[in-house]
Scaffold this motif. Structure first.
Motif, short mmCIF file in Angstrom:
data_model
loop_
_atom_site.label_atom_id
_atom_site.label_comp_id
_atom_site.label_asym_id
_atom_site.label_seq_id
_atom_site.Cartn_x
_atom_site.Cartn_y
_atom_site.Cartn_z
N ARG A 98 7.18 13.85 -12.96
CA ARG A 98 6.73 14.98 -12.16
C ARG A 98 6.18 16.04 -13.10
NH1 ARG A 98 10.79 16.04 -7.17
NH2 ARG A 98 10.37 13.90 -6.61
N ASP A 99 5.16 16.75 -12.69
CA ASP A 99 4.54 17.83 -13.48
C ASP A 99 3.69 17.30 -14.64
OD1 ASP A 99 5.86 19.62 -11.88
OD2 ASP A 99 7.60 19.71 -13.20
N HIS A 100 3.58 15.96 -14.79
CA HIS A 100 2.67 15.44 -15.82
C HIS A 100 1.24 15.69 -15.36
CE1 HIS A 100 0.57 12.78 -18.53
NE2 HIS A 100 1.70 12.53 -19.19
N TRP A 117 0.85 -1.21 0.00
CA TRP A 117 0.00 0.00 0.00
C TRP A 117 0.88 1.25 0.00
CZ3 TRP A 117 -4.10 -1.19 4.38
CH2 TRP A 117 -4.90 -2.26 3.97
N VAL A 118 1.95 1.18 0.77
CA VAL A 118 2.87 2.33 0.79
C VAL A 118 3.86 2.15 -0.36
CG1 VAL A 118 4.66 3.51 2.11
CG2 VAL A 118 2.61 2.66 3.27
N GLU A 119 3.83 3.09 -1.26
CA GLU A 119 4.66 2.99 -2.46
C GLU A 119 5.65 4.15 -2.52
OE1 GLU A 119 5.71 1.29 -4.61
OE2 GLU A 119 4.33 -0.29 -5.17
N ASP A 120 6.62 4.02 -3.43
CA ASP A 120 7.48 5.17 -3.67
C ASP A 120 7.03 5.82 -4.98
OD1 ASP A 120 8.87 3.78 -5.85
OD2 ASP A 120 9.67 2.55 -4.22
N GLU A 121 7.50 7.05 -5.16
CA GLU A 121 7.06 7.85 -6.29
C GLU A 121 7.42 7.17 -7.62
OE1 GLU A 121 8.67 11.74 -5.89
OE2 GLU A 121 7.59 12.53 -7.64
N TRP A 122 8.54 6.48 -7.63
CA TRP A 122 9.00 5.86 -8.87
C TRP A 122 8.01 4.78 -9.33
CZ3 TRP A 122 10.91 1.13 -10.79
CH2 TRP A 122 11.51 1.23 -12.05
N HIS A 123 7.63 3.87 -8.41
CA HIS A 123 6.71 2.79 -8.81
C HIS A 123 5.31 3.31 -9.12
CE1 HIS A 123 9.73 0.03 -7.03
NE2 HIS A 123 9.26 -0.80 -7.94
N ASN A 124 4.84 4.29 -8.32
CA ASN A 124 3.46 4.76 -8.51
C ASN A 124 3.31 5.67 -9.72
OD1 ASN A 124 0.77 4.70 -6.81
ND2 ASN A 124 0.94 6.78 -7.62
N PHE A 125 4.38 6.41 -10.04
CA PHE A 125 4.27 7.39 -11.12
C PHE A 125 5.35 7.26 -12.19
CE2 PHE A 125 2.09 10.00 -7.70
CZ PHE A 125 0.83 9.93 -8.26
N GLU A 126 6.61 7.49 -11.80
CA GLU A 126 7.64 7.66 -12.84
C GLU A 126 7.82 6.45 -13.74
OE1 GLU A 126 11.00 9.45 -10.75
OE2 GLU A 126 9.50 10.96 -10.23
N ALA A 127 7.88 5.25 -13.15
CA ALA A 127 8.06 4.04 -13.96
C ALA A 127 6.85 3.80 -14.85
CB ALA A 127 8.31 2.84 -13.05
N LEU A 128 5.72 4.40 -14.47
CA LEU A 128 4.51 4.25 -15.28
C LEU A 128 4.36 5.40 -16.28
CD1 LEU A 128 2.21 3.00 -12.40
CD2 LEU A 128 2.76 1.71 -14.47
N ASN A 129 5.51 6.01 -16.59
CA ASN A 129 5.52 7.04 -17.63
C ASN A 129 4.75 8.29 -17.20
OD1 ASN A 129 6.57 7.66 -20.14
ND2 ASN A 129 4.69 7.10 -21.24
N ILE A 130 4.70 8.52 -15.87
CA ILE A 130 4.04 9.74 -15.37
C ILE A 130 5.10 10.56 -14.63
CG2 ILE A 130 1.99 10.66 -14.21
CD1 ILE A 130 0.90 7.85 -13.93
#
Ligand code: FA5
Length: 361
Positions: free
Chosen positions: A164-166, A149-162
């Motif tokens: 910062r600022d997207h 449940w607790v994730e890091d920014e990379w797994h939740n967003f960046e690695a998913l092509n999202i």
């Protein structure tokens, strides 16, 4: 102090104290001995206090013997206390031991036949849906996985092509934690974790809780559940995606339900779609759940973006895949005709007892 004994008598005191500690049968009795022998006016403390009154040649040996006796009695007290506590806990464990596999009738004969759910646990309708989905997926030959449940920014967003600022981050009202991590806003980070730990072909799903800090209404909660599906193989196309969803939803509804696939956008899939189901609360005539449109959005899906495959360590020149993220709470609403998602977390037993079909036991 005239009563101070020579070192030989200190040995006798020591033996007496150790025997008393050994004989004590409760923790309280041991504590009482601690104070009687080692406390400020305890018997061994008395010996030390009286040393000044002894002839000079006796002071050293008596002091040494008294200090050693104190140490030995203190150690014996600790050992005795630990033994008594462990015996107490062992007896408690024996007395309160529960066999969770024991059939219900043996535990509570009066309650067993009652479909009332009184005295028994109930399976929450969303948990029931989750178990059913997992069973269906297993029967379809899919691996059932889990993710944190607790994730890091990379797994939740960046690695998913999202990055910062997207702008796509705006639709995920994120709960950030003080350490820079976050509560996952969707189950899609499991895609990355799965690709990183497995070699294709991959056929897996993961069901779990997700968190979004957003405004609530009849079809929006801030804590809800998603089922993530991830398939990676050679030459995967949209037809594979559609036939998998058709099989899955056919098993869930077991009757004809109208669905539609709309083009959509997710940074982690290309092309992307959303799948809506004809609202089963109002039959499509319009209600608060479908926002008077007659349709309820059930899931997002698409072919996995090459950047996401790369982030998961998979070469997009060889492999392709599809993924989907299905709202389990909304599916449960459609399944049972529930007109407000907020019932699920309201804790009203009158609501929950309607699903007593899913009794634990
Ligand atoms: C996503 O969360 C994407 N991760 C889904 C996805 C996965 C797309 C893989 C492509 C590939 P979205 O935000 O639309 O997408 O949520 C997916 C589903 O979760 C929705 O269709 C809906 O059924 C459910 N959902 C979304 N927000 C809420 C909410 N606030 N309350 C209840 N259910 C919700």
């Amino acid at each position: 102090m005239s009563g101070t004994p020579p070192s030989g008598s200190v040995e006798a005191l020591r033996a007496e104290a150790l025997a008393a500690v050994e004989a004590a049968t409760t923790a309280e009795a041991v504590e009482a001995l601690r104070s009687a022998w080692l406390g400020r006016s305890g018997r061994l403390q008395d010996v030390l206090r009286g040393i000044g009154a002894l002839p000079p040649e006796q002071r050293g040996p008596v002091g040494k013997a008294a200090n050693e006796a104190k140490g030995a009695v203190e150690a014996a007290i600790d050992v005795r206390l630990a033994a008594l506590r462990s015996a107490h806990e062992g007896a408690l464990a024996d007395r309160e031991w529960v066999d969770p596999t024991m059939p219900l009738a043996a535990v509570a004969p009066a309650a067993a036949p009652a479909a009332t759910g009184r005295g028994l646990g109930l399976v929450h309708p969303v948990s029931g849906m989750r178990r059913e989905l997992e069973d269906i997926c297993l029967s379809m030959g899919l691996e059932v996985l889990d993710g944190p449940w607790v994730e890091d920014e990379w797994h939740n967003f960046e690695a998913l092509n999202i990055p910062r600022d997207h702008p796509a981050r705006d639709s995920h009202d994120t709960t950030w934690l003080e350490d820079g991590n976050l509560l996952r806003t969707h189950t899609s980070p499991v895609q990355i974790r799965t690709m990183a730990t497995r070699k294709p072909p991959i056929r897996a799903v993961a069901v779990g809780r997700v968190f979004r800090h957003e405004a609530l209404d009849a079809s929006h909660e801030n804590t809800f559940h998603q089922l993530e599906g991830i398939f990676v193989d050679r030459d995967v196309h949209v037809g594979h995606l559609v036939s998998t969803l058709r099989t899955l939803l056919g098993e869930v509804f077991r009757r004809d339900v109208e669905v539609r696939l709309r083009p959509s956008f997710f940074p982690f899939t290309e092309p992307s779609f959303e799948l809506d189901v004809r609202c089963l609360v109002c039959g499509g005539t319009g209600c608060a759940v479908c926002k008077r449109t007659g349709w309820v959005e059930l899931l997002g899906c698409g072919l996995i973006h090459p950047n996401v495959l790369r982030a998961g360590g998979i070469d997009p020149a060889t492999w392709s895949g599809f993924a989907f993220g299905l709202g389990v709470d909304r599916l449960t609403m459609m399944r049972h005709g529930i007109e407000d998602i907020r019932h699920f977390a309201a804790g009203d037993l009158r609501f929950l007892r309607q699903f007593a079909g899913g009794l634990v036991g």
